[in-house]
Design a protein around this motif. Sequence first.
Motif, short mmCIF file in Angstrom:
data_model
loop_
_atom_site.label_atom_id
_atom_site.label_comp_id
_atom_site.label_asym_id
_atom_site.label_seq_id
_atom_site.Cartn_x
_atom_site.Cartn_y
_atom_site.Cartn_z
N TYR A 116 0.85 -1.18 0.00
CA TYR A 116 0.00 0.00 0.00
C TYR A 116 0.88 1.23 0.00
CZ TYR A 116 0.84 -1.87 4.62
OH TYR A 116 1.42 -2.48 5.69
N ASP A 117 0.33 2.32 -0.55
CA ASP A 117 1.03 3.60 -0.59
C ASP A 117 -0.04 4.67 -0.41
OD1 ASP A 117 2.38 5.92 -1.08
OD2 ASP A 117 3.45 5.18 -2.84
N LEU A 118 0.12 5.50 0.61
CA LEU A 118 -0.89 6.50 0.93
C LEU A 118 -0.44 7.91 0.59
CD1 LEU A 118 -2.01 5.14 4.43
CD2 LEU A 118 -2.90 4.54 2.18
N ASN A 119 0.68 8.05 -0.10
CA ASN A 119 1.24 9.37 -0.34
C ASN A 119 0.43 10.23 -1.31
OD1 ASN A 119 3.74 9.63 1.26
ND2 ASN A 119 4.30 7.75 0.17
N ASP A 120 -0.58 9.63 -1.99
CA ASP A 120 -1.44 10.44 -2.85
C ASP A 120 -2.58 11.09 -2.08
OD1 ASP A 120 -2.62 8.02 -2.30
OD2 ASP A 120 -3.52 7.78 -4.28
N LEU A 121 -2.64 10.86 -0.77
CA LEU A 121 -3.70 11.41 0.06
C LEU A 121 -3.26 12.73 0.70
CD1 LEU A 121 -4.81 8.14 1.87
CD2 LEU A 121 -5.77 9.14 -0.21
N ASP A 122 -4.24 13.46 1.24
CA ASP A 122 -3.94 14.70 1.95
C ASP A 122 -3.56 14.46 3.40
OD1 ASP A 122 -4.66 16.94 0.01
OD2 ASP A 122 -6.42 15.66 -0.11
N ALA A 123 -4.14 13.43 4.01
CA ALA A 123 -3.91 13.19 5.43
C ALA A 123 -4.33 11.77 5.77
CB ALA A 123 -4.69 14.20 6.27
N VAL A 124 -3.86 11.29 6.92
CA VAL A 124 -4.13 9.91 7.33
C VAL A 124 -4.48 9.88 8.81
CG1 VAL A 124 -3.09 7.64 7.71
CG2 VAL A 124 -2.66 8.86 5.58
N ILE A 125 -5.50 9.08 9.14
CA ILE A 125 -5.84 8.78 10.52
C ILE A 125 -5.40 7.36 10.83
CG2 ILE A 125 -7.72 8.47 12.18
CD1 ILE A 125 -9.28 10.60 10.67
N VAL A 126 -4.63 7.20 11.88
CA VAL A 126 -4.12 5.89 12.30
C VAL A 126 -4.90 5.44 13.53
CG1 VAL A 126 -2.11 4.58 13.06
CG2 VAL A 126 -1.83 6.46 11.42
N GLU A 136 5.09 6.23 8.53
CA GLU A 136 5.70 7.22 7.66
C GLU A 136 6.40 6.58 6.46
OE1 GLU A 136 7.89 10.36 9.69
OE2 GLU A 136 6.58 10.09 11.44
N SER A 137 6.56 5.27 6.47
CA SER A 137 7.10 4.60 5.29
C SER A 137 6.08 4.53 4.17
CB SER A 137 7.59 3.20 5.66
OG SER A 137 6.49 2.31 5.90
N VAL A 138 4.78 4.71 4.52
CA VAL A 138 3.73 4.68 3.49
C VAL A 138 3.03 6.03 3.34
CG1 VAL A 138 3.33 2.21 3.73
CG2 VAL A 138 1.98 3.81 5.11
N PHE A 139 3.27 6.94 4.31
CA PHE A 139 2.73 8.30 4.21
C PHE A 139 3.76 9.23 4.84
CE2 PHE A 139 0.18 11.95 5.60
CZ PHE A 139 -0.43 12.28 4.40
N ALA A 140 4.47 9.96 4.01
CA ALA A 140 5.68 10.65 4.47
C ALA A 140 5.42 11.92 5.26
CB ALA A 140 6.55 10.98 3.25
N ASP A 141 4.27 12.57 5.07
CA ASP A 141 4.02 13.87 5.69
C ASP A 141 3.52 13.68 7.12
OD1 ASP A 141 3.44 16.44 6.40
OD2 ASP A 141 2.28 16.91 4.60
N SER A 142 4.43 13.63 8.09
CA SER A 142 4.07 13.37 9.48
C SER A 142 3.19 14.46 10.08
CB SER A 142 5.32 13.19 10.33
OG SER A 142 6.08 14.39 10.36
N SER A 143 3.21 15.65 9.50
CA SER A 143 2.40 16.75 10.03
C SER A 143 0.92 16.55 9.75
CB SER A 143 2.86 18.09 9.44
OG SER A 143 2.54 18.17 8.06
#
Length: 344
Positions: A116-126, A136-143
């Motif tokens: 999976y790769d979530l970097n095309d998204l604006d934000a992620v809820i874990v 952060e290996s699948v969604f780089a923007d930690s902010s």
Amino acid sequence: MATIKDVAREANVSIATVSRVLNNDETLLVMEETRERILTIAKKLNYTPNRRKKSKSTNTRDATAAATIGILMWATKEDETNDPFFMSIREGIEKQCAELQVEIAKIVRLKTNIEYDLNDLDAVIVIGRIDPAEVESVFADSSRIVYVNDSPDPLQYDSVIVDLEEATANVLKYFTSLGHNRIGFIAGQEYIQKFRTKEVFHEESRLKAYERYMKDNGLYNQNDLYIGDWTTVSSYELMKEAIRKGDLPTAFFIASDSMAIGAIRALHEGGKSVPGDVAVISVNDIELAAFMTPPLTTVKIYSEQIGRTAVNLLIEKLHGRDIPLKVVVPTKLIVRGSCGGAAN
């Protein structure tokens, strides 16, 4: 260009339902006819989920309307059935997104998804305790990550949690106020989950608070502590083990309602009355709790509100907030028949 709102309107369903159907969410209970109607309408309208590059726009309306988010969680569909706590959080996220017209573009369940790769998204809820480095290996923007039911680093990440240590201390104080000095504890083992390697043990907050309170008050007995996994069956077996030992504690604090169901079943089968022989208090206040025999005393966790709050934090981040926030949602002890106290 068609939007997810257009598809939802024509299909006469919610935005959240459209998003979950288009993302093949297996936990969605929907008639096959409805599923096919959504897919057909999306194709007819040539609807393509927005995969825009993330921007730091401070325009509230634009940032919200165009936002696409993902949910990253460890729980499978079966896990959610066994413990509705995580299902309620997810549903809270979906409801808030629907109301704000925010698209949930992906729901990734780590036990059933390998790549999976979530970097095309604006934000992620874990949802759950997952190693931040793995996230952060699948969604780089930690902010633009919000952690739910965990706060790995409040100086870096937004998070929404419940103070389970305080809730546990309040339960034990209540038990002692009822005259109980032998208080057992049943819980599951807690881990920090990883994607591709073995999970790492993590000390569970309810266990930590239980041990601290009991030791501080000279009540601790290692033999009254039972740790298994977070299932009804595990708790059933653990309580049977306690019954076989004999000399049962007069009260048990059980770490979730789902586990309490199994424990109370074992007590009934063992000829023990609740709360006459053993008083029981647990955590979550799932819908079934009020309908058990006896009705279950439990710590109410506002799980749907937790999910909604996570979405609100994400939207604030998309609007430009830089300072990470840690939100602690309160709990409430709901006294019913299983503990022997006066009901609320």
